[in-house]
Motif scaffolding. Structure first.
Motif, PDB file in Angstrom:
ATOM      1  N   HIS A  36     -13.308  10.849  -7.289  1.00  0.00           N
ATOM      2  CA  HIS A  36     -12.771  11.666  -8.385  1.00  0.00           C
ATOM      3  C   HIS A  36     -13.618  11.511  -9.642  1.00  0.00           C
ATOM      4  O   HIS A  36     -14.483  10.638  -9.710  1.00  0.00           O
ATOM      5  CB  HIS A  36     -11.303  11.348  -8.652  1.00  0.00           C
ATOM      6  N   ASP A  40     -15.465   5.652 -14.153  1.00  0.00           N
ATOM      7  CA  ASP A  40     -15.783   4.455 -13.366  1.00  0.00           C
ATOM      8  C   ASP A  40     -15.999   4.784 -11.884  1.00  0.00           C
ATOM      9  O   ASP A  40     -16.275   3.903 -11.087  1.00  0.00           O
ATOM     10  CB  ASP A  40     -14.689   3.379 -13.529  1.00  0.00           C
ATOM     11  N   HIS A  41     -15.899   6.054 -11.517  1.00  0.00           N
ATOM     12  CA  HIS A  41     -16.129   6.460 -10.127  1.00  0.00           C
ATOM     13  C   HIS A  41     -17.281   7.453 -10.019  1.00  0.00           C
ATOM     14  O   HIS A  41     -18.052   7.403  -9.070  1.00  0.00           O
ATOM     15  CB  HIS A  41     -14.846   7.055  -9.539  1.00  0.00           C
ATOM     16  N   ASP A 112      -8.813   5.688  -6.411  1.00  0.00           N
ATOM     17  CA  ASP A 112      -7.557   5.419  -7.099  1.00  0.00           C
ATOM     18  C   ASP A 112      -6.509   6.339  -6.495  1.00  0.00           C
ATOM     19  O   ASP A 112      -6.824   7.478  -6.147  1.00  0.00           O
ATOM     20  CB  ASP A 112      -7.677   5.733  -8.599  1.00  0.00           C
ATOM     21  N   HIS A 302     -10.341  -3.851  -7.630  1.00  0.00           N
ATOM     22  CA  HIS A 302      -9.655  -3.451  -8.868  1.00  0.00           C
ATOM     23  C   HIS A 302      -8.338  -4.168  -9.084  1.00  0.00           C
ATOM     24  O   HIS A 302      -7.360  -3.886  -8.397  1.00  0.00           O
ATOM     25  CB  HIS A 302      -9.238  -1.957  -8.850  1.00  0.00           C
ATOM     26  N   THR A 337      -8.855   3.579 -14.767  1.00  0.00           N
ATOM     27  CA  THR A 337      -8.834   5.023 -14.604  1.00  0.00           C
ATOM     28  C   THR A 337      -9.317   5.390 -13.226  1.00  0.00           C
ATOM     29  O   THR A 337      -9.483   6.514 -12.921  1.00  0.00           O
ATOM     30  CB  THR A 337      -9.730   5.685 -15.653  1.00  0.00           C
TER      31      THR A 337
END
Ligand SMILES: [Zn+2]
Ligand SMILES: [Zn+2]
Lengths: 337, 532
Positions: A36, A40-41, A112, A302, A337
């Motif tokens: 996504h 951070d991705h 996430d 995480h 996030t």
């Protein structure tokens, strides 16, 4: 006979040797599959990107000119020796769990995720697999989310109280996902909904791709707050209490995040109010998701990795901690996030 | 409990003093007498007698939440508050209960008399009936410790607004040894005779720190100076043939200082002194270090040996009551003159001494005295305006502390641990080391002094630079140098480095300083030689 695992954990991130690609890598690589659009991705500098059609517009908006290809949820694709498909993660619009199968062995990197249907994001879809990579941002039993309608009622009640007292209500939330989810929970009967520029840009991208959001007014520097009595202003947390916010006169500020469940954090970060709402799974959400995959091997990244991993190992799973490189700035913005 | 929970939420969630005071004043105006009495009690650290042990509470909560006890304990370590942890791990629950605060307290008190299975049944039923803040508050009634950022000052201000009585009188009435079990709202707040309790202390007057030099205070002739001792502030009360010792934290500590009983022989009843409790060995020129006093505070009853090794002497610096009369409104110079007169004939071995004043002609002169404070085992100087009355609480203007600059050393961070409560999602507790040849020797921990932004920055760094984990503790790559400030240094065989620091904290993150330039164990030992 030891054979190479389908996914491995490297310096650059999660790697698939059979397909020669990375998932959410944190260093520049040739081929990146992205769960996504959060910072951070989805990072800049990749040779090529593959993400869902719904995730791509925000990524292009954030990363500028990139070589990217879209894929539909559930669509199968062969990359080298790997079968790859993307499945809804329920985290933010377009967010995906990435399923990778090689020779009958199935891995899922979930990025996430959250299980509750926010009425806005494609709902989480469990995917059967042998190996499951999960986050544990809120992997402690103290995190248990209340139903979304209860939190919506709290927020709207607070807004109405502010409006009645002649104050502007400032609600801080991360620009992609959380902010739009909150917008969709607001009751436009109470008053006008204003947005900070950083957020309105993301709104425009999402509206363009067909998502329905309530009518919002972009609170530019020229906007006269007096023209919008009883307003709520949704803004990034960093803008709360700023010069931009102060010109609205009497005001209250609130912050919406899963961390607000902890009284200590709430008192430190929340301004006047803290609302407990998150785009990540809570304790029971994590456990349900893991059970539903049927996987025996769990990789935890995480968050409260140590505690969560120990719990899984005591309850019949084979779990291990996967160190991650990108939690720091997630905490900076108030929530991973 | 709904009304009390609403009050608690307003106070807890607001950072604005006027909002808190208004909410409290409203509550004090319309709550029942019993509820408002208990509210004052709870917010000033009093609580119902504990009817259930915290061990049982943890076990029952883990059981109800269907989690192993270790997971409950790990969660508690992160949340930082037992009552809150319990409230959070239990299944979420809307509250539908209408019983009052006092009702719940009365029921809890009754638990002391019943057998454990009934006790457990009661607690479980309460957890099931109460949700959210109410469940948290119910737990707090058992565990104690309502820290809500309501100072005595704010509480008296709200009470004054609700009752129309003067703040100073209310402040005095709230002091001392009262408990809701043996008083009423009327007796505590409204009744004519407020001095019924012989042990009741006066509110302490607290000084602010002087940021710059004293020049801004004006004419030095209007000021008096004393040592600022590194002991425990105490109030000694002599009334009706008895003695009482109160700490600044409003704790009655009489039993911990039996040697002060002899003060009854030296001063008349109807005397109240403000002073410093210090361990002071006979014949010594200076008090012993704070460590010696710490050994005394820790003991509720004092063994003879310790009494001989670490005798406590009260150094009096102010007189609040004389011949049964409250003299706080008189100028400091007058009170001080009376104090000196009262202490004129004390024998050398009395457990009470006059804390000396330091004569000075000019501010420059006084600065020279301050520089010598460490030799006197003092933390610096106290400055008191000669014509000032003895006020209640922390007030700016008449009293100042002018402390010595702290000692500092540059050290390397080697371990990090996450904080709890307020900082549950950040690494905030660090262990620091100094060089000994090529080795890093840990010598202190510190967990305050950085801004939230700095804590977030270092937290991100710790996550990326963890070498090993031991439970909640992470060993990190030696890289960052911090300037550690502290108030004192002592030899300590319990520590690997051989020293213990007093009040260590991070003064600055020395991002400019290379790892190799941190201080050494030799530097630390030199400080120990000089200041220990
Ligand atoms: Zn995300
Ligand atoms: Zn993330």
């Amino acid at each position: 006979m030891a054979r190479t695992p389908v996914l491995t954990f490297t310096e650059n991130g999660i790697y698939c040797p059979a397909g020669d690609f990375y998932i959410d890598p944190w260093r520049p690589v040739d081929r990146a599959l992205i769960t996504h659009g959060h910072a951070d991705h989805a990072r800049s500098g990749m040779g090529s990107y593959l993400a869902t059609h719904a995730a791509l517009p925000v990524m292009r908006h954030r990363l500028g000119e990139i070589r990217a290809e879209g894929i539909a949820f559930g669509e199968g694709r062969r990359i080298g020796g790997a079968e790859v498909s993307f499945h809804p993660a329920g985290h933010v619009p377009g967010s995906a769990q990435i399923r990778v199968a090689v020779g009958g062995e199935v891995w899922v990197a979930s990025g996430d995720y959250k299980l509750v249907d926010d009425g806005f994001t494609e709902p989480f879809a469990p995917v059967k697999c042998h190996h499951f990579i999960t986050e544990s941002t809120f992997g402690l039993p103290v995190f248990r989310w209340a139903p979304q309608r209860d939190v919506a009622a709290q927020i709207n009640h607070w807004w109405a109280t502010c409006a009645a007292a002649g104050k502007t209500a400032f609600l801080g939330a991360y620009a992609l996902g959380k902010a739009q989810r909150l917008l969709s929970m607001l009751d436009p009967q109470i008053g006008p909904i204003l947005t900070h520029g950083a957020l309105e840009a993301t709104n425009a991208v999402l509206r363009d791709q067909g998502l329905t959001l309530p009518a919002t007014v972009h609170a530019t520097a020229e906007l006269n707050p007096k023209d919008h009595p009883g307003a709520i202003v949704v803004s990034p947390p960093s803008a709360l209490g700023s010069k931009w916010a102060r010109r609205f006169g009497p005001q209250e500020s609130a912050f919406a995040s899963g961390w607000m469940a902890l009284r200590g954090v709430r008192r430190r970060r929340a301004g006047d109010r803290g609302f407990v709402i998150s785009d990540h799974a809570d304790w029971s959400g994590l456990l349900t998701a893991i059970k539903d995959t049927g996987a025996e091997n769990i990789y935890v990244t995480h968050g409260y990795t140590d505690v969560f991993t120990r719990y899984l190992n005591e309850n019949g799973w084979q779990a291990q901690v996967i160190p991650t490189q990108f939690e720091g700035e997630a905490l900076e913005s108030g929530e991973a996030t | 409990m709904k009304r009390f929970a609403a009050l608690f939420n307003t106070i807890d969630q607001s950072t604005r003093t006027n909002v808190k005071v208004a909410a409290l004043a409203d509550y004090f105006s319309d709550a029942t007498d019993a509820d408002r009495l208990w509210t004052i009690a709870l917010f000033s650290g009093r609580r119902p007698r504990r009817a259930v042990t915290t061990t049982r509470l943890r076990e029952w909560a883990a059981e109800e939440a269907d989690i192993p006890l270790w997971l409950f304990e790990d969660s508690y370590a992160i949340v930082g508050d037992l009552a809150e942890t319990i409230a959070l791990v239990l299944p979420p629950n809307p509250s539908s209960d209408n019983r009052s605060l006092t009702h719940w307290i009365t029921e809890l008190r009754g638990l002391a008399e019943v057998a454990e299975p009934q006790r457990k049944a009661f607690v479980l039923a309460a957890w099931a009936a109460l949700g959210g803040t109410e469940r948290f508050l119910f737990n707090k009634l058992i565990t104690g410790g309502f820290r809500v950022g309501i100072s005595q000052k704010l509480m008296t201000r709200a009470l004054a607004r609700a009752t129309g009585m003067p703040e100073t009188e209310l402040a005095h009435r709230l002091m001392g040894n009262w408990h809701p079990d043996d008083t009423t709202w009327h007796a505590l707040i409204e009744a004519a005779d407020a001095s019924a309790d012989a042990s009741r202390p006066y509110p302490f007057y607290l000084a602010y720190g002087l940021e710059d030099g004293p020049e801004s205070l004006g004419d030095p002739d209007h000021w008096r100076a004393e040592w600022k001792w590194d002991g425990i502030r105490g109030q000694l009360i002599l009334r009706d043939g008895d003695y009482y010792v109160w700490s600044r934290g409003e704790e009655l500590m009489t039993d911990r200082f039996p040697e002060l009983a002899r003060t009854i022989d030296h001063l008349p009843p109807g005397t109240v002194l403000d002073g410093e409790l210090l361990v002071w060995l006979p014949g010594s020129d200076t008090p012993a270090s704070f460590n010696a006093l710490q050994a005394r505070i820790g003991r509720k009853t004092v063994p003879k040996k310790l009494l001989a090794e670490a005798p406590v002497v009260l150094h009096a610096y102010d007189l609040l009551e004389w011949q049964g009369e409250d003299i706080r409104h008189h100028p400091f110079a007058t009170r001080r003159a009376l104090l000196e007169e009262a202490c004129a004939d004390l024998p050398a071995d009395a457990p009470l001494r006059l804390s000396p004043q330091i004569p000075f002609g000019s501010w420059a002169d006084l600065a020279t005295h301050r520089a010598a404070a460490r030799d006197a085992q003092a933390e610096g100087l106290m400055l008191k305006r000669a014509d000032s009355p003895y006020l209640a609480g922390r007030k700016k203007g008449d009293w100042w502390k002018w402390k010595l600059d702290p000692l500092t050393i540059d050290a390397v961070m080697i371990y990090a641990q996450s904080g709890s409560g307020r900082r549950a999602n950040l690494f905030t507790d660090f262990t620091f080391a100094v060089w000994n040849g090529n080795d890093l020797v840990p010598f202190t921990k510190a967990y305050s002094g950085l801004t939230d932004a700095e804590f977030r920055q270092i937290t991100a760094w710790v996550r990326k630079n963890t070498l090993e984990r031991f439970g909640p503790v992470r060993k990190v790559t030696p890289h960052h140098v911090f300037e550690i400030a502290f108030e004192g240094i002592q030899p300590s065989p319990r520590h690997k480095s051989g020293v213990a620091l007093r009040f260590p904290r991070m003064k600055r993150w020395r991002q400019d300083k290379p790892l190799q330039e941190a201080n050494t164990l030799d530097d630390l030992n030199e400080m120990l030689r000089q200041y220990g």
